[in-house]
Design a protein around this motif. Structure first.
Motif, short mmCIF file in Angstrom:
data_model
loop_
_atom_site.label_atom_id
_atom_site.label_comp_id
_atom_site.label_asym_id
_atom_site.label_seq_id
_atom_site.Cartn_x
_atom_site.Cartn_y
_atom_site.Cartn_z
N GLY A 258 11.53 23.53 -5.50
CA GLY A 258 10.21 23.79 -4.96
C GLY A 258 9.18 22.90 -5.62
N GLY A 259 7.93 23.36 -5.63
CA GLY A 259 6.86 22.59 -6.26
C GLY A 259 5.98 21.92 -5.22
N ALA A 260 4.68 21.82 -5.56
CA ALA A 260 3.71 21.29 -4.61
C ALA A 260 4.04 19.87 -4.18
CB ALA A 260 2.31 21.33 -5.24
N ALA A 261 4.44 19.01 -5.13
CA ALA A 261 4.71 17.61 -4.78
C ALA A 261 5.96 17.49 -3.91
CB ALA A 261 4.85 16.77 -6.04
N THR A 262 6.91 18.40 -4.10
CA THR A 262 8.12 18.38 -3.28
C THR A 262 7.78 18.67 -1.82
OG1 THR A 262 9.35 19.19 -5.19
CG2 THR A 262 10.43 19.36 -3.04
N TYR A 263 7.09 19.79 -1.62
CA TYR A 263 6.71 20.16 -0.24
C TYR A 263 5.81 19.09 0.39
CZ TYR A 263 8.61 24.91 -0.72
OH TYR A 263 9.44 25.99 -0.85
N ALA A 264 4.79 18.66 -0.36
CA ALA A 264 3.85 17.69 0.19
C ALA A 264 4.54 16.36 0.48
CB ALA A 264 2.68 17.48 -0.77
N GLY A 265 5.42 15.96 -0.43
CA GLY A 265 6.13 14.69 -0.26
C GLY A 265 7.03 14.71 0.97
N LEU A 266 7.80 15.80 1.12
CA LEU A 266 8.68 15.90 2.29
C LEU A 266 7.86 15.84 3.57
CD1 LEU A 266 11.21 18.65 1.10
CD2 LEU A 266 11.64 16.19 1.36
N ALA A 267 6.75 16.60 3.61
CA ALA A 267 5.92 16.61 4.82
C ALA A 267 5.37 15.22 5.11
CB ALA A 267 4.78 17.62 4.66
N MET B 203 0.84 -1.20 0.00
CA MET B 203 0.00 0.00 0.00
C MET B 203 0.88 1.25 0.00
SD MET B 203 -3.00 -0.97 -0.22
CE MET B 203 -3.39 -2.68 -0.55
N SER B 204 0.39 2.31 -0.61
CA SER B 204 1.23 3.50 -0.67
C SER B 204 0.41 4.79 -0.74
CB SER B 204 2.16 3.42 -1.88
OG SER B 204 1.40 3.44 -3.07
N LEU B 205 1.14 5.89 -0.58
CA LEU B 205 0.58 7.24 -0.69
C LEU B 205 1.17 7.87 -1.94
CD1 LEU B 205 -0.47 10.06 0.06
CD2 LEU B 205 1.21 10.13 1.90
N VAL B 206 0.32 8.16 -2.91
CA VAL B 206 0.79 8.76 -4.16
C VAL B 206 0.44 10.25 -4.18
CG1 VAL B 206 0.49 8.75 -6.68
CG2 VAL B 206 0.65 6.58 -5.43
N ILE B 207 1.42 11.04 -4.60
CA ILE B 207 1.23 12.49 -4.67
C ILE B 207 1.51 12.95 -6.10
CG2 ILE B 207 2.09 14.74 -3.88
CD1 ILE B 207 2.91 13.35 -1.24
N THR B 208 0.48 13.54 -6.73
CA THR B 208 0.69 14.17 -8.04
C THR B 208 0.79 15.67 -7.84
OG1 THR B 208 -0.74 12.50 -9.03
CG2 THR B 208 -0.26 14.43 -10.36
N GLY B 209 1.81 16.27 -8.43
CA GLY B 209 1.96 17.73 -8.27
C GLY B 209 3.23 18.18 -8.94
N THR B 210 3.52 19.45 -8.84
CA THR B 210 4.72 19.97 -9.48
C THR B 210 5.97 19.67 -8.68
OG1 THR B 210 4.33 22.08 -8.39
CG2 THR B 210 3.52 21.88 -10.62
N VAL B 211 7.06 19.44 -9.42
CA VAL B 211 8.42 19.44 -8.85
C VAL B 211 9.13 20.48 -9.70
CG1 VAL B 211 10.54 18.12 -8.56
CG2 VAL B 211 8.31 17.05 -8.09
N ALA B 212 9.72 21.46 -9.08
CA ALA B 212 10.07 22.66 -9.85
C ALA B 212 11.23 23.42 -9.24
CB ALA B 212 8.84 23.55 -9.91
N PHE B 213 11.60 24.50 -9.92
CA PHE B 213 12.53 25.47 -9.34
C PHE B 213 11.77 26.75 -9.00
CE2 PHE B 213 15.75 22.99 -11.80
CZ PHE B 213 16.57 22.68 -10.73
#
Lengths: 306, 306
Positions: free
Chosen positions: B26-35, B1-11
């Protein structure tokens, strides 16, 4: 022992997106007095009206056991009058009329029977009148709460800073805390304001609740999300009256009691905005208030397992 | 089982009253993934970058155990780039540059190893990409959380309404809740939005905390009053990542767990804004997070004696 409230007793004409009133009873001391009366039975008002303020209007206060010996009635003069119109968001309003009338030369006379004042609420008025009220009480009250607004920061900042050295609790909104301190961060603003005299600072944020700063602690109180806000007039005064009324009832001043006082003040304010003018405050009961307070508890409680 | 995050990975290039960065990850998926990585060890990202995004940048994600099999790297192309400057109040900002680059034709490919997705976070992106991500998962996840913004309400409202029918939790801010529902009162706004698909609505109010609506209940979460906010970039994404990461950890979806998930999400967001970019999220620990959560408890707890 008693709770003395200095503030306006007045007529308001209010227009909101939900309706319109002609001249109804208003004023900071009216709202605060009604709110405090649900917690404490020795509420005494210091204010001034004209003889257009008749027995019918005075009864609104007397019916709640509020002592009006300190309510001066000026023959041949007119009461303070404010007219305002709220915008759709209910957070901003236009003042349509401000007629100072008797308020222009209000001298806050303290009846001898008020000298047992233990709790003092200085409602939003000129800092000079707030200062005079304090000076005329022979014994220092156990707790002095002062409410003010940006207008006095603009026109009478030195007087305001002078009276702040004499108070225990200051209640202002977030924009005013920023203006008074020159700090944008509310944490920094509070730190600075707590060096100006008050031991506690309450920052009122309307629909976002309130923050209490003091004793190196912070408390964040929620606001009850309401489906309808009919009339926000008097909500801040009601909050202050409920706050000090609750503290007068419990008698002991500490951070925990202050937190609960903020919840009770917020609960009273939530009743206030549900009806026009003072109507939402006129026939509450201990049961209704307890039930509303439970809504605040369930709204904000959570349990973290360690 | 896993948690999938779709979003931006960016500068991002960020300027705040406290300083300035050139190009940082930066990017939404970066922040959300780290959290999310602080709560759950099977976090998987679906996103796209150019080959300017090298191993050093990818390591920021990999060091936190985040699976990047779904991070497409487009040879000869450039990553999404955003530059912005925050005003003194830190609540408003000017966008100085938005270069879509690889994002312009992003097709969210789902690796086979992601088909065990149980928790899905659709970060702020076009509603069409959010919809496609859902469609490409063969099994319906246990929980789908969608984050969006006013921009998509302006330019792709029909697509947004379509994808909303497929999600469990929607996170937006108060202005967006008003825009999406056409109701000013947040209580009425929430009622309307909860008929559009989501079973839960989280209204993010920044420095004023957050509201959770669902199961005929409301929860008001405080925000931690901070002396310094260095950089608000990514706070909302961090909140969403912490929120769904906590729920993935506890596994059971109910209102009480959602309340705690909001507190944990808010705690992570409070770390995020204390430093530039993702730095505030890079070396946290369970202890630091638990301590911060205790600050939320002491900030908002009160005991009413009945």
């Amino acid at each position: 022992m008693s709770l003395v409230i200095t503030g306006t007793v007045a007529f308001d004409a209010i227009e909101t997106p939900f309706g319109k009133t002609d001249r109804i009873v208003g004023g900071a001391a009216t709202y605060a007095g009604l709110a405090a009366s649900y917690f404490y039975d020795k509420v005494k008002i210091v204010s001034v009206v004209g003889d257009d303020f008749g027995q019918e209007e005075i009864s609104i206060l007397e019916n709640h056991g509020i002592n009006v010996d300190g309510l001066q009635i000026k023959k041949g003069e007119k009461s303070f009058f404010w007219a305002g119109k709220y915008h759709t968001d209910m957070n901003s309003r236009d003042t349509l009329a401000t007629e100072l009338n008797v308020l222009a030369d209000f001298d806050p006379l303290i009846p001898e029977s008020y000298q047992d004042c233990e709790f003092l609420l200085l409602g939003n008025l000129t800092p000079q009148i707030q200062q005079t009220t304090i000076e005329r009480l022979r014994n220092k009250p156990k707790l002095v709460v002062l409410d003010t607004m940006n207008f006095w920061m603009d026109v009478a900042l030195d007087d305001l800073k002078q009276v702040l050295t004499k108070v225990d609790v200051l209640t202002i909104n977030d924009a005013e805390a920023r203006q008074l301190s020159g700090e944008y961060s509310l944490v920094k603003a509070a730190k600075k304001i707590l060096t100006m005299g008050p031991k506690y600072l309450i920052i009122k944020k309307g629909e976002h609740g309130a923050l209490l700063f003091g004793e190196d602690q912070i408390f964040s109180a929620p606001a009850l999300p309401l489906a309808e806000v009919f009339d926000p007039t008097g909500a801040g005064d009601t909050f202050a009256g409920g706050f000090i009324g609750y503290l007068a009832k419990v008698g002991t001043i500490n951070f925990n009691n202050m937190k609960n006082a903020i919840i009770y003040g917020s609960a009273l304010a939530s009743f206030c905005v549900e009806k026009f003018g003072t109507r939402g405050l006129e026939d509450l009961s201990a049961e209704k208030i307890a039930k509303r307070v439970l809504e605040f508890v369930s709204l904000s409680s959570f349990v973290i397992e360690q």
